[in-house]
Motif scaffolding. Structure first.
Motif, PDB file in Angstrom:
ATOM      1  N   THR A 162      10.203  81.795  47.932  1.00  0.00           N
ATOM      2  CA  THR A 162      10.235  80.611  48.804  1.00  0.00           C
ATOM      3  C   THR A 162      11.501  79.806  48.535  1.00  0.00           C
ATOM      4  OG1 THR A 162       7.845  80.539  48.828  1.00  0.00           O
ATOM      5  CG2 THR A 162       8.968  78.538  49.511  1.00  0.00           C
ATOM      6  N   LYS A 163      11.890  79.745  47.273  1.00  0.00           N
ATOM      7  CA  LYS A 163      13.113  79.009  46.937  1.00  0.00           C
ATOM      8  C   LYS A 163      14.325  79.675  47.599  1.00  0.00           C
ATOM      9  CE  LYS A 163      15.950  77.546  43.086  1.00  0.00           C
ATOM     10  NZ  LYS A 163      16.445  77.966  41.800  1.00  0.00           N
ATOM     11  N   GLY A 166      13.352  79.543  51.788  1.00  0.00           N
ATOM     12  CA  GLY A 166      12.511  78.445  52.250  1.00  0.00           C
ATOM     13  C   GLY A 166      12.635  78.176  53.741  1.00  0.00           C
ATOM     14  N   ASP A 167      13.796  78.499  54.302  1.00  0.00           N
ATOM     15  CA  ASP A 167      13.986  78.270  55.740  1.00  0.00           C
ATOM     16  C   ASP A 167      13.064  79.150  56.564  1.00  0.00           C
ATOM     17  OD1 ASP A 167      15.887  76.438  55.320  1.00  0.00           O
ATOM     18  OD2 ASP A 167      17.599  77.681  55.869  1.00  0.00           O
ATOM     19  N   TYR A 168      12.603  80.235  55.968  1.00  0.00           N
ATOM     20  CA  TYR A 168      11.822  81.205  56.744  1.00  0.00           C
ATOM     21  C   TYR A 168      10.342  81.188  56.410  1.00  0.00           C
ATOM     22  CZ  TYR A 168      16.644  82.723  57.224  1.00  0.00           C
ATOM     23  OH  TYR A 168      17.993  82.745  57.446  1.00  0.00           O
ATOM     24  N   GLY A 169       9.911  80.249  55.608  1.00  0.00           N
ATOM     25  CA  GLY A 169       8.470  80.112  55.355  1.00  0.00           C
ATOM     26  C   GLY A 169       8.150  79.854  53.907  1.00  0.00           C
TER      27      GLY A 169
ATOM     28  N   LEU B 197      10.034  78.894  63.489  1.00  0.00           N
ATOM     29  CA  LEU B 197      10.508  78.197  62.283  1.00  0.00           C
ATOM     30  C   LEU B 197      10.885  76.751  62.616  1.00  0.00           C
ATOM     31  CD1 LEU B 197      12.792  81.047  60.897  1.00  0.00           C
ATOM     32  CD2 LEU B 197      10.477  80.477  60.163  1.00  0.00           C
ATOM     33  N   ARG B 223       5.598  73.449  56.995  1.00  0.00           N
ATOM     34  CA  ARG B 223       6.461  73.511  55.815  1.00  0.00           C
ATOM     35  C   ARG B 223       6.494  72.134  55.186  1.00  0.00           C
ATOM     36  NH1 ARG B 223      12.062  75.182  57.448  1.00  0.00           N
ATOM     37  NH2 ARG B 223      12.442  74.596  55.313  1.00  0.00           N
ATOM     38  N   ASN B 283      18.815  74.529  50.235  1.00  0.00           N
ATOM     39  CA  ASN B 283      18.242  74.461  51.582  1.00  0.00           C
ATOM     40  C   ASN B 283      17.165  73.388  51.720  1.00  0.00           C
ATOM     41  OD1 ASN B 283      19.808  76.592  51.985  1.00  0.00           O
ATOM     42  ND2 ASN B 283      18.207  78.097  52.357  1.00  0.00           N
ATOM     43  N   GLU B 284      16.381  73.226  50.677  1.00  0.00           N
ATOM     44  CA  GLU B 284      15.259  72.294  50.787  1.00  0.00           C
ATOM     45  C   GLU B 284      15.576  70.930  50.208  1.00  0.00           C
ATOM     46  OE1 GLU B 284      11.417  73.987  49.808  1.00  0.00           O
ATOM     47  OE2 GLU B 284      12.304  75.950  50.136  1.00  0.00           O
TER      48      GLU B 284
END
Lengths: 317, 472
Positions: A162-163, A166-169, B197, B223, B283-284
């Protein structure tokens, strides 16, 4: 020290490679396969180079290899003199490659899992890929490199996935076990390619074939084409009836060939193509695994690919 | 000049040409934003329709929208109450909401153009079926409407039987698709991969409230952003704790909630190098801005959200563990700092400028603290491993019990500044960092351990060996 197993010890990979050749034969006509530049990670035996040169006569061929000792073996094993044996990595190739009109077939057959950079460089290459080029990528579904608690490593590995993506789920342990990891990687690859090369009428990326198999490690392999919508449609129409095609990013097909002895294989093949899996298992009393239904399912998969299954014999020279 | 001519000089037409009007209206909006506009209408319908009990709980449980598309048509249907005939008659099909039109609390629609813009973006024929508790009707926008410059005024509407499946809801069916939509909706398209997404991101908080979205049969999963909160069960606990910065205020009708903190443990130098190489992890990180539950900006790390000015450093992978959420809520959507496409921030709004200062104040707490721990990140690892990470709902609930300090000025502003764990100053140590060929590192590793270990371990062991030798 670890040596990679040879092709003849990887039945499913061999079947997949035979299917790749069959796909190229079908594309020949829409794409001048024999005139394409072929770039691949041939390993010490350069087997794919040998097959492709044998089938289509390609002369412009480039091997990507980062280990000098492997290159020394390649010098002995190369099937013809025109193969350029580089000491370049895939990322070197991606960085150096300049789009030109020369038709191109590239196969990045990644041995070790390093998904983020592998998917990222694949996308980067697709962005500058020539029209009607074929790009094939093979990813290892091994997850042990992600470490995690030895007693129950999957939850921690899922967090790491996920790290990375993360953009994909948000991924869970259920998404990354041996049965599911290839489907998960496929979804990630699709989303990454979609983001890197958004569709236009003049340029899009579509799958032609995709398979998952396990010769000891879960493997995903996807063959894509880059080109204008109209030309891709023509190819899709041509491949519609080929049972091993996988168009439009549909779910990858699973190749799971049972390990049969020569006698077993001959006995089964004699009943084909008419007999069903159930009939074969019953008639030959050939129970491949403990549970009857599992045996039938394994036989079904064998029937699907039996024409492409090799039989290796020991030859003493 | 004759009298007859004078009679003729009475007025001149000012009708917009259809082709011009439609292309101007749709040229600056992406296809996915256009469809999100339709989804927003579904949510607005749910907010209009939900029971008093659900309104009090701010729940959207039981409401859903389903989107299906292929190369021939696009359909969106929902069970969100349908369009009241009164609204349809007065403005729902007009090109913009008339002055004084009624707005329900907390809805997302701003100018009343979303549905029409989305339809025009996708196709040239549309059927809108509405099944409201009082009326059920069908409005048709025919293909011929687009071709006739003089045809303005009304779309044909007719009564119809309420749809059984959705009970009270709306079905919008668009056909005669435009070229761009045909490509996007085709099998295997990049849009098919990216759109779910985008919905997952934009609708994260609405999905959390119970709203369900399915796209071509697949449920969209939210998310969520989670932020570290040490000892949430004891909000009054004092001491140096890893907790977020919290700020809340209310300017006129706009309620603001800001929270920023660590979304994960601090990355070590080695991890930061890997992240830079592979361009991930970050990204997050960054700010996510939510307006009336709709995510309008995601994981932003630019000047827009306060990075890189006013004492805040530019974003760097070192800060990849910092994430924040800003929530704006208002019954008057026009007062929210959001662009008309609802996929960006209107930074010129006064309220946003004011709130951004607070966002920067919170941000500085964490960039400074991250700098303090630079080179010693792994010392905090075991502490982070035991901590809880809360989502926005849980953070808001916990924040109610914190001791928030009042800030002078208007808007009832209050904030909580965390006292983060401090790194003890050890000036006797220095970080050693250098780069070598990977193949050489592996050779040394084989030499030392008979196996491949991390470069950090190889370097450290080399140093320790020579230190031992030096001390002999």
């Amino acid at each position: 020290m670890k040596l990679s197993p040879a092709y003849h010890l990887r039945t499913n990979k061999t079947v997949e490679r035979v299917l790749f050749l069959e796909l190229l034969r079908k594309l020949n006509g829409n794409i001048p396969v024999g005139k394409c530049k072929y770039v691949s990670l041939g390993g010490p035996y350069l087997e794919d180079f040998s097959l492709i040169h044998g089938a289509f006569g390609n002369r412009d061929m480039v091997s990507l290899e980062i280990k000098e000792h492997v290159r020394s073996r390649q010098r002995i094993n190369r099937p013809h003199s025109q193969i350029v044996l580089t000491l370049d990595s895939t990322s070197d190739f991606v960085e150096k490659y300049q789009t030109d009109r020369k038709p191109l077939i590239v196969w990045f057959d990644y041995e070790r899992p390093d998904w983020k950079s592998q998917i990222s460089e694949s996308c980067e290459l697709l962005q500058k890929f020539p029209q009607m080029g074929i790009f094939k990528v093979t990813l290892s579904g091994k997850t042990d490199w992600l470490q995690g608690n030895p007693e129950d490593p999957l939850p921690e590995r899922a967090i790491k996935v996920t790290k990375m993506f993360g953009d994909y789920g948000n991924f869970t342990a259920g998404d990354i076990n041996d049965d599911s990891i290839c489907d998960t990687l496929y979804k990630i690859l699709h989303a990454a390619v979609a983001a890197a090369v958004p569709d236009t009428a003049k340029r899009m990326v579509r799958t032609l074939a995709s398979y998952q198999y396990n010769d000891g490690t879960p493997i995903l392999t996807v063959t894509m084409i880059v080109g204008p919508s109209a030309k891709i449609k023509q190819i899709e129409n041509k491949l519609k009836k080929w049972p091993f095609a996988n168009l439009n990013w549909d779910k990858p097909q699973r190749i799971a060939i049972p390990s049969l002895s020569l006698r077993e294989k001959l006995a089964v093949d004699q009943l084909l193509p008419n007999a069903s899996a159930t009939k074969i298992v019953k008639k030959l009393k050939l129970q491949l695994v403990e549970k009857y239904m599992d045996s039938v399912n394994i036989m079904k998969n064998y029937i699907q690919f039996y024409r492409h299954v090799p039989q290796f014999l020991r030859v003493t020279l | 000049m004759t009298t007859q001519h004078k009679d003729e000089i009475k007025n001149v037409p000012n009708l917009p040409a259809k082709d011009f009007f439609v292309s101007m209206l749709t040229r600056d909006i992406d296809l996915h934003d256009a469809i999100l506009d339709l989804l927003d209408n579904c949510v607005d319908g749910a907010i209009r329709t939900r029971s008093r009990e659900k309104t009090e709980d701010d729940s959207l449980e039981g409401f859903w929208a389903e989107i299906k598309f292929d190369e021939k048509r696009f359909v969106i249907e929902d069970n969100c109450g349908g369009i009241p005939w009164k609204i349809a008659k007065e403005y729902a099909f007009c090109m913009g909401k008339p002055e004084g039109a009624e707005t329900k609390d907390g809805t997302i629609g701003v100018v009343g153009i979303g549905m029409k813009r989305a339809i025009f973006k996708m196709g040239r024929e549309c059927h809108v079926h509405s099944s409201h508790k009082d009326d059920a009707f069908l409005v048709t926008i025919p293909k011929s409407w687009f071709a006739d410059d003089k045809k303005w005024g009304v779309f044909d509407a007719e009564h119809e039987q309420p749809a059984k499946k959705i009970r009270h809801g709306t079905i919008i069916e668009i056909s005669e698709l435009e070229k761009e939509a045909k490509i996007a909706f085709g099998k295997g398209s990049s849009f098919r991969a990216s759109f779910p997404l985008i919905v997952a991101e934009s609708y994260s908080y609405l999905i959390e409230k119970g709203f369900r979205v399915r796209i071509n049969g697949d449920e969209v999963k939210r998310r969520a952003i989670k932020i570290c909160f040490e000892s949430p069960e004891n909000p009054k606990k004092k001491g140096r704790l890893i907790r977020p910065y919290v700020y809340e205020s209310k300017f006129n009708d706009v309620e603001v909630f800001v929270v920023i903190g660590y979304r994960s443990r601090l990355p070590t130098q080695e991890e930061q190098d890997d992240d830079t190489k592979a361009n991930y992890a970050a990204n997050e990180a960054g700010w996510t801005v939510v307006c009336n539950d709709r995510v309008v900006l995601s994981n932003d790390r630019t000047i827009k959200t306060g990075w890189g000015f006013g004492g805040v450093p530019n974003f760097h992978n070192q800060f990849s563990s910092i994430a924040g959420i800003v929530e704006f809520k208002s019954r008057y959507t026009a007062n929210l700092p959001v662009t008309t496409t609802k996929r960006g921030i209107d930074t010129s709004k006064d309220i946003y400028t004011l709130v951004r200062q607070r966002m920067q104040e919170g941000l500085k707490c964490f960039t400074k603290n991250t700098n303090r721990w630079k080179g010693f990140e792994s010392e905090l690892k075991s502490r982070f491993d035991k901590l809880k990470f809360l989502d926005l709902k849980e953070l808001k609930k916990t924040a109610q019990k914190l001791n928030l300090a009042t800030i002078r000025g208007e808007g009832g502003q209050r904030q909580f500044k965390p006292e983060l764990p401090e790194k003890k100053k050890i000036e006797t140590t220095r970080r050693i960092s250098f780069t070598k060929e990977l193949a050489d590192i592996e050779k040394v590793s084989q030499h030392l351990f008979n196996e491949i270990r991390t470069p950090e371990k190889v370097g450290e062991t080399c140093f320790d060996r020579f230190l031992d030798e030096a001390l002999k």
